[in-house]
Motif scaffolding. Structure first.
Motif, PDB file in Angstrom:
ATOM      1  N   THR A  53       0.824  -1.197   0.000  1.00  0.00           N
ATOM      2  CA  THR A  53       0.000   0.000   0.000  1.00  0.00           C
ATOM      3  C   THR A  53       0.862   1.251   0.000  1.00  0.00           C
ATOM      4  O   THR A  53       1.896   1.309   0.665  1.00  0.00           O
ATOM      5  N   SER A  54       0.475   2.233  -0.767  1.00  0.00           N
ATOM      6  CA  SER A  54       1.202   3.504  -0.829  1.00  0.00           C
ATOM      7  C   SER A  54       0.723   4.479   0.238  1.00  0.00           C
ATOM      8  O   SER A  54       1.240   5.579   0.367  1.00  0.00           O
ATOM      9  N   ASN A  55      -0.286   4.077   0.996  1.00  0.00           N
ATOM     10  CA  ASN A  55      -0.889   4.955   2.004  1.00  0.00           C
ATOM     11  C   ASN A  55      -0.262   4.792   3.379  1.00  0.00           C
ATOM     12  O   ASN A  55      -0.668   5.465   4.311  1.00  0.00           O
ATOM     13  N   ASP A  56       0.691   3.896   3.517  1.00  0.00           N
ATOM     14  CA  ASP A  56       1.300   3.641   4.808  1.00  0.00           C
ATOM     15  C   ASP A  56       2.062   4.884   5.269  1.00  0.00           C
ATOM     16  O   ASP A  56       2.952   5.384   4.568  1.00  0.00           O
ATOM     17  N   PRO A  57       1.721   5.438   6.467  1.00  0.00           N
ATOM     18  CA  PRO A  57       2.366   6.682   6.921  1.00  0.00           C
ATOM     19  C   PRO A  57       3.885   6.579   7.036  1.00  0.00           C
ATOM     20  O   PRO A  57       4.601   7.514   6.669  1.00  0.00           O
ATOM     21  N   ALA A  58       4.366   5.445   7.548  1.00  0.00           N
ATOM     22  CA  ALA A  58       5.814   5.287   7.714  1.00  0.00           C
ATOM     23  C   ALA A  58       6.526   5.309   6.367  1.00  0.00           C
ATOM     24  O   ALA A  58       7.591   5.916   6.222  1.00  0.00           O
ATOM     25  N   SER A  59       5.938   4.662   5.371  1.00  0.00           N
ATOM     26  CA  SER A  59       6.547   4.642   4.037  1.00  0.00           C
ATOM     27  C   SER A  59       6.541   6.035   3.415  1.00  0.00           C
ATOM     28  O   SER A  59       7.529   6.469   2.809  1.00  0.00           O
ATOM     29  N   VAL A  78       9.876  11.242   2.199  1.00  0.00           N
ATOM     30  CA  VAL A  78      10.212  12.646   2.477  1.00  0.00           C
ATOM     31  C   VAL A  78      11.610  12.745   3.092  1.00  0.00           C
ATOM     32  O   VAL A  78      12.402  13.623   2.733  1.00  0.00           O
ATOM     33  N   MET A  79      11.919  11.844   4.025  1.00  0.00           N
ATOM     34  CA  MET A  79      13.246  11.848   4.644  1.00  0.00           C
ATOM     35  C   MET A  79      14.342  11.736   3.592  1.00  0.00           C
ATOM     36  O   MET A  79      15.366  12.434   3.661  1.00  0.00           O
ATOM     37  N   TRP A  80      14.144  10.855   2.621  1.00  0.00           N
ATOM     38  CA  TRP A  80      15.167  10.649   1.601  1.00  0.00           C
ATOM     39  C   TRP A  80      15.315  11.889   0.715  1.00  0.00           C
ATOM     40  O   TRP A  80      16.424  12.228   0.304  1.00  0.00           O
ATOM     41  N   LYS A  81      14.203  12.551   0.438  1.00  0.00           N
ATOM     42  CA  LYS A  81      14.277  13.800  -0.337  1.00  0.00           C
ATOM     43  C   LYS A  81      15.021  14.880   0.443  1.00  0.00           C
ATOM     44  O   LYS A  81      15.840  15.615  -0.111  1.00  0.00           O
ATOM     45  N   ILE A  82      14.719  14.962   1.733  1.00  0.00           N
ATOM     46  CA  ILE A  82      15.403  15.935   2.578  1.00  0.00           C
ATOM     47  C   ILE A  82      16.891  15.599   2.663  1.00  0.00           C
ATOM     48  O   ILE A  82      17.757  16.489   2.623  1.00  0.00           O
ATOM     49  N   GLY A  83      17.194  14.312   2.757  1.00  0.00           N
ATOM     50  CA  GLY A  83      18.595  13.899   2.762  1.00  0.00           C
ATOM     51  C   GLY A  83      19.316  14.321   1.499  1.00  0.00           C
ATOM     52  O   GLY A  83      20.458  14.806   1.542  1.00  0.00           O
ATOM     53  N   ALA A  84      18.655  14.157   0.349  1.00  0.00           N
ATOM     54  CA  ALA A  84      19.245  14.582  -0.915  1.00  0.00           C
ATOM     55  C   ALA A  84      19.475  16.095  -0.928  1.00  0.00           C
ATOM     56  O   ALA A  84      20.500  16.577  -1.435  1.00  0.00           O
ATOM     57  N   THR A  96      13.889  20.469  10.353  1.00  0.00           N
ATOM     58  CA  THR A  96      12.701  21.335  10.316  1.00  0.00           C
ATOM     59  C   THR A  96      12.739  22.314   9.152  1.00  0.00           C
ATOM     60  O   THR A  96      11.734  22.512   8.453  1.00  0.00           O
ATOM     61  N   ALA A  97      13.885  22.937   8.927  1.00  0.00           N
ATOM     62  CA  ALA A  97      13.995  23.923   7.852  1.00  0.00           C
ATOM     63  C   ALA A  97      13.770  23.286   6.490  1.00  0.00           C
ATOM     64  O   ALA A  97      13.091  23.860   5.625  1.00  0.00           O
ATOM     65  N   TYR A  98      14.319  22.103   6.291  1.00  0.00           N
ATOM     66  CA  TYR A  98      14.159  21.427   5.004  1.00  0.00           C
ATOM     67  C   TYR A  98      12.740  20.888   4.828  1.00  0.00           C
ATOM     68  O   TYR A  98      12.221  20.807   3.710  1.00  0.00           O
ATOM     69  N   ARG A  99      12.117  20.512   5.947  1.00  0.00           N
ATOM     70  CA  ARG A  99      10.794  19.893   5.878  1.00  0.00           C
ATOM     71  C   ARG A  99       9.739  20.839   5.321  1.00  0.00           C
ATOM     72  O   ARG A  99       8.723  20.387   4.759  1.00  0.00           O
ATOM     73  N   GLN A 100       9.943  22.130   5.432  1.00  0.00           N
ATOM     74  CA  GLN A 100       8.943  23.096   4.979  1.00  0.00           C
ATOM     75  C   GLN A 100       8.623  22.960   3.493  1.00  0.00           C
ATOM     76  O   GLN A 100       7.541  23.350   3.054  1.00  0.00           O
ATOM     77  N   LYS A 101       9.530  22.396   2.734  1.00  0.00           N
ATOM     78  CA  LYS A 101       9.306  22.201   1.303  1.00  0.00           C
ATOM     79  C   LYS A 101       8.365  21.040   1.014  1.00  0.00           C
ATOM     80  O   LYS A 101       7.900  20.884  -0.119  1.00  0.00           O
ATOM     81  N   TYR A 102       8.109  20.207   2.025  1.00  0.00           N
ATOM     82  CA  TYR A 102       7.389  18.957   1.786  1.00  0.00           C
ATOM     83  C   TYR A 102       6.158  18.874   2.690  1.00  0.00           C
ATOM     84  O   TYR A 102       6.218  18.344   3.812  1.00  0.00           O
ATOM     85  N   PRO A 103       5.015  19.345   2.216  1.00  0.00           N
ATOM     86  CA  PRO A 103       3.790  19.324   3.036  1.00  0.00           C
ATOM     87  C   PRO A 103       3.271  17.917   3.300  1.00  0.00           C
ATOM     88  O   PRO A 103       2.445  17.726   4.196  1.00  0.00           O
ATOM     89  N   ASP A 104       3.756  16.929   2.529  1.00  0.00           N
ATOM     90  CA  ASP A 104       3.284  15.563   2.729  1.00  0.00           C
ATOM     91  C   ASP A 104       4.080  14.831   3.810  1.00  0.00           C
ATOM     92  O   ASP A 104       3.835  13.640   4.054  1.00  0.00           O
ATOM     93  N   ALA A 105       5.032  15.510   4.463  1.00  0.00           N
ATOM     94  CA  ALA A 105       5.782  14.875   5.549  1.00  0.00           C
ATOM     95  C   ALA A 105       4.847  14.518   6.699  1.00  0.00           C
ATOM     96  O   ALA A 105       3.910  15.253   7.010  1.00  0.00           O
ATOM     97  N   VAL A 106       5.107  13.394   7.342  1.00  0.00           N
ATOM     98  CA  VAL A 106       4.245  12.911   8.420  1.00  0.00           C
ATOM     99  C   VAL A 106       4.719  13.447   9.770  1.00  0.00           C
ATOM    100  O   VAL A 106       3.958  14.067  10.505  1.00  0.00           O
ATOM    101  N   ASN A 107       5.985  13.200  10.108  1.00  0.00           N
ATOM    102  CA  ASN A 107       6.517  13.624  11.405  1.00  0.00           C
ATOM    103  C   ASN A 107       7.111  15.028  11.311  1.00  0.00           C
ATOM    104  O   ASN A 107       7.720  15.387  10.298  1.00  0.00           O
ATOM    105  N   PRO A 108       6.954  15.826  12.361  1.00  0.00           N
ATOM    106  CA  PRO A 108       7.515  17.181  12.329  1.00  0.00           C
ATOM    107  C   PRO A 108       9.032  17.188  12.284  1.00  0.00           C
ATOM    108  O   PRO A 108       9.642  18.107  11.748  1.00  0.00           O
TER     109      PRO A 108
END
Length: 384
Positions: free
Chosen positions: A242-248, A253-259, A280-292
């Protein structure tokens, strides 16, 4: 009558073997007490011998990786915090210590201790799941370790070692046959998908090397296990699809932020322990992130590159490549194929699980992993 030298060698081996068993139950006792005492004895022996310690070839890139980590810490926004966090690099001393104290037949004894205590931990995890309410994603079996993820990673390595001993052991023993099912069941009830993937890959490689026809065994066993598994395990397995799994979704998003971090800090990364405050600063670009925020990026190569820089990642990849090459050679032509198989499967499992979890940064996991990849080298050297 034993000489002082042989007494020190025996004491060093006993301490390091105990630390590898106890690390599956208590990190503080294993690392701060037993490993520290073993390291002191190793230093005494090294000074007494007056020669450079013998180490496997992969120790050079591992040392370079450690040095680049310290450089990254020195130039990070919080150097002191980075240096304090980098104390985990002391675990790399496990390589020369094991190479010295677990030589010859002692290497096989060390593997047996790891499997025996790991199997006891597996039984505890099964009891937690079946009787103590550790049966859902919010409360998973953790043995006596700090978190279920660490428990699953340790079980993964022990399972690979047990299967290697079963498949390639020259002396047949009945107890691995008992240990392996318990380890598989304990892994299943941790509900930890990255450890499932790593174990599946590690065991598949072992069986394929033994006989390519055995490639059919892992998927068949996985299908049978799914069919008889409790509902919680079946639901967790179905979440792969499933693509809806929150952890996945959060991992993506983590991998994008890492890049993004690698792009902005390619040479030295953001520095050890700086992933979380930078997140936190990088996360602002990704509204689909689950964890703050997240303490790490749940992917070993991305974590290393983002935290320590591309040169450190290249050094780590060099370490993995050299270790895998030498273990393959030892498995095919060495004197201890079961021990070499355990080391090779540990690398495959670490890489597979490490695509979804930063297992190389977990102290309990790292101690066992470094030992499993060093023991084949030690096994081909005979104790004094």
């Amino acid at each position: 009558m034993k000489t002082r030298g042989s007494t020190l060698e025996t004491a060093g081996f006993v301490l390091i073997a105990l630390s590898l068993g106890v690390v599956q139950l208590s990190l503080f006792t294993a690392q701060s007490v037993l490993f520290s005492l073993a390291a002191i004895i190793w230093l005494i022996v090294a000074i007494r011998d007056g020669v450079r310690p013998q180490v496997p070839a992969f120790f050079l890139p591992l040392t370079i990786y450690a040095a680049l980590t310290l450089v990254s810490a020195a130039f990070s926004a919080k150097p002191l915090a980075g240096f304090i966090d980098s104390r985990q690099l002391l675990m790399f001393l496990m390589v020369p210590i094991v190479a010295r104290f677990a030589r010859g037949p002692r290497a096989s004894t060390t593997i047996d201790i790891i499997i025996a205590i790991g199997s006891a931990g597996a039984l505890l995890g099964i009891i937690q799941f079946a009787m103590l309410g550790y049966d859902n994603l919010n409360n998973r079996p953790d043995g006596l370790l700090s978190i279920y993820m660490t428990f699953a990673g340790v079980l993964m390595l022990v399972t690979c070692a047990a299967v290697a001993r079963l498949v390639f052991g020259r002396v047949r023993s009945p107890w691995p046959i008992v240990a392996v099912p318990a380890l598989f069941v304990a892994l299943a009830v941790t509900l930890t998908r990255n450890a499932w993937i790593g174990t599946f890959l590690g065991v598949t490689v072992l069986l394929a090397i033994r006989n390519w026809k055995f490639l059919i065994v892992p998927p068949v066993l996985a299908a049978l296990a799914f069919a008889v598994a409790p509902g919680q395990i079946q639901q967790r397995a179905q979440s792969f699809l499933t693509s809806n799994d929150p952890a996945s979704r959060d991992r993506m998003v983590m991998w994008k932020i890492g890049a993004d971090m690698v792009r902005d800090h390619p040479l030295l990364g953001v520095g050890p322990v700086m992933i979380e405050p930078s997140y936190t600063a990088y996360r602002q670009k990704y509204p689909d992130a689950v964890n703050p925020t997240n303490p790490h990026l749940h992917n070993v190569p991305i974590q290393i590159a983002a935290e320590r820089g591309i040169p450190a990642l290249l050094a780590w990849l060099w370490f993995v490549a050299i270790a895998a090459r030498d273990l393959w050679r030892q498995l095919r032509r060495g004197q201890a194929p079961a021990i070499a198989g355990a080391g090779l499967a540990a690398i495959v499992a670490m890489l597979g699980a490490g695509m979804f979890e930063y297992n190389f940064g977990d102290s309990e996991f790292l101690m066992l992993f470094l030992v499993l990849v060093t023991l084949p080298y030690a096994a081909e050297r005979f104790a004094d």
